[in-house]
Design an enzyme around this catalytic site. Structure first.
Site, PDB file in Angstrom:
ATOM      1  N   THR A  44       1.589  -4.235   4.398  1.00  0.00           N
ATOM      2  CA  THR A  44       1.405  -4.576   5.817  1.00  0.00           C
ATOM      3  C   THR A  44       0.889  -6.000   6.017  1.00  0.00           C
ATOM      4  O   THR A  44       1.080  -6.588   7.076  1.00  0.00           O
ATOM      5  CB  THR A  44       0.395  -3.622   6.494  1.00  0.00           C
ATOM      6  OG1 THR A  44      -0.862  -3.726   5.810  1.00  0.00           O
ATOM      7  CG2 THR A  44       0.880  -2.197   6.493  1.00  0.00           C
ATOM      8  N   ASP A  45       0.219  -6.568   4.988  1.00  0.00           N
ATOM      9  CA  ASP A  45      -0.519  -7.817   5.201  1.00  0.00           C
ATOM     10  C   ASP A  45       0.366  -9.003   5.601  1.00  0.00           C
ATOM     11  O   ASP A  45      -0.040  -9.823   6.425  1.00  0.00           O
ATOM     12  CB  ASP A  45      -1.334  -8.176   3.955  1.00  0.00           C
ATOM     13  CG  ASP A  45      -2.561  -7.276   3.806  1.00  0.00           C
ATOM     14  OD1 ASP A  45      -2.913  -6.605   4.793  1.00  0.00           O
ATOM     15  OD2 ASP A  45      -3.144  -7.245   2.710  1.00  0.00           O
TER      16      ASP A  45
ATOM     17  N   THR B 123       0.823  -1.211   0.000  1.00  0.00           N
ATOM     18  CA  THR B 123       0.000   0.000   0.000  1.00  0.00           C
ATOM     19  C   THR B 123       0.857   1.259   0.000  1.00  0.00           C
ATOM     20  O   THR B 123       0.466   2.281  -0.566  1.00  0.00           O
ATOM     21  CB  THR B 123      -0.931  -0.024   1.233  1.00  0.00           C
ATOM     22  OG1 THR B 123      -1.810  -1.124   1.080  1.00  0.00           O
ATOM     23  CG2 THR B 123      -1.732   1.247   1.381  1.00  0.00           C
TER      24      THR B 123
HETATM   25  N1  ASP Z   1      -2.684  -5.461   0.738  1.00  0.00           N
HETATM   26  C1  ASP Z   1      -1.660  -4.499   1.071  1.00  0.00           C
HETATM   27  C2  ASP Z   1      -0.322  -5.235   1.094  1.00  0.00           C
HETATM   28  O1  ASP Z   1      -0.068  -5.940   2.022  1.00  0.00           O
HETATM   29  C3  ASP Z   1      -1.975  -3.914   2.386  1.00  0.00           C
HETATM   30  C4  ASP Z   1      -0.981  -2.919   2.910  1.00  0.00           C
HETATM   31  O2  ASP Z   1       0.109  -2.750   2.435  1.00  0.00           O
HETATM   32  O3  ASP Z   1      -1.358  -2.260   3.894  1.00  0.00           O
HETATM   33  O4  ASP Z   1       0.442  -5.103   0.165  1.00  0.00           O
END
Ligand code: ASP
Length: 332
Positions: A96-97, A17
């Site tokens: 973050t995932d 993200t």
């Molecule tokens: N779906 C995204 C990822 O993990 C979520 C994020 O980065 O917050 O790439």
């Protein structure tokens, strides 16, 4: 007078993200992760004083799609940077995932005598008020900090040990928690304040043989799945996995991590199915679906405990163990 060369911080981009875009103007959700280059992300920020920044795009993915080949490439890029005498530290931009999985993997495999700092964002780069630039600036400060070492994650002003943090919230700008271990410190107005020592590298016996680790990571990983105990769990998921893995051309099932209830327990049906899998040569480890605490060994255990590792990290630890890159057996 010959000007002394400044130390380098290498920023490795993997997507997420923090590099998300393609959303309607100002929208925080409904974007595509991994569109903006790491060069662009870094280009908008001043370097911490006394260092220069270098970027490399290792991948450009949504981290929910993290794969063993990206992990291999990331490990290789991190090792190449850390081995350079002019490099002071490495920063990795990431979604973050699965950040906690990458943090756990790198801190299990890297001999990081220098800082390796993962960072991320909960809002895309194109949001009206993105959080990525501040997180990246904070991560650069940690990587530039004299004496910093080990694998860490920096988000929302908090510094987490790469081994211990997990994503605990779906939306908050501070979605990570280090649970009982606690954070290492904070970044406040560009200043790093530590409340615990930097993470120690806990290298495997292979950690110095980077080529061995790299070539092992580049081969297909053993298939390790997670099965959850819950009310009405009857073990049919395990039976189906065993059946599928016996079909022609299927990848054999090598390991199962039980995301058990409480102290890594499961229903009688699931327990019987796990025993059957174990008799078929599948290695079974027990973790807990509780988000805090360790699975403690008892005299009644059929399978060893994965200690305080949550299921997603126990899955990686078991895969590394099966690949000969682990730190030994499960704990109990
Ligand atoms: N779906 C995204 C990822 O993990 C979520 C994020 O980065 O917050 O790439």
């Amino acid at each position: 007078m010959v000007e002394e060369k400044k130390p380098v911080l290498v920023v490795l981009g993997t997507g997420g993200t923090i590099s998300g875009g393609g959303n309607r103007e100002g929208e925080n959700l409904g974007y595509t992760a991994g569109l903006v280059s790491v060069e662009t992300l870094v280009g908008g920020l001043p370097a911490p004083s006394g260092v220069v920044l270098e970027t490399r795009q290792v991948a450009q993915i949504d981290s929910k799609n993290m794969s063993s080949s990206v992990w291999r490439d990331l490990f290789e890029a991190a090792v190449a940077a850390l081995n350079r005498p002019d490099v002071q530290g490495v920063v990795i931009t990431h979604g973050t995932d699965t950040l906690e999985e990458t943090g756990f993997l790198l801190s299990s495999l890297l001999q990081a005598d220098k800082p390796v700092v993962l960072t991320c964002a909960m809002r895309p780069a194109t949001a009206a008020y993105p959080d990525g630039p501040q997180n990246l600036a904070d991560a650069l400060q940690v990587a530039a900090c004299p004496g910093a070492r080990g694998v860490m994650a920096v988000c929302a002003g908090r510094i987490h040990d790469g081994q211990h943090f997990s994503k605990v919230h779906t939306y908050r700008l501070d979605p990570f928690d280090s649970g009982e271990a606690g954070v290492i410190g904070y970044v406040e107005e560009g200043r790093v304040r530590c409340v615990r020592p930097w993470p120690r590298s806990e290298p495997t016996e292979h950690s110095r043989e980077e080529k061995t680790v790299l070539s092992t990571l580049g081969k297909p990983w053993p298939r390790v799945e997670i099965v959850l105990n819950h009310a009405q769990a009857d073990g049919q998921v395990v039976t189906a996995l065993l059946w599928a893995s016996r079909q022609d051309g299927a990848e054999p099932l090598a390991g199962l991590v039980l995301a058990g209830t409480g102290n890594g327990t499961c229903s009688e049906g699931l327990s019987a199915a796990l025993s059957q899998a174990s008799e078929c040569g599948v290695t079974v480890w027990r973790a807990s679906r509780c988000c805090q605490g360790a699975v403690l060994p008892t005299s009644l255990d059929l399978f060893p405990s994965a200690g305080d590792l949550p299921p997603v990290k126990a899955r990686i630890a078991l895969a590394l163990h099966l690949m000969g890159l682990g730190r030994g057996e499960a704990v109990g």
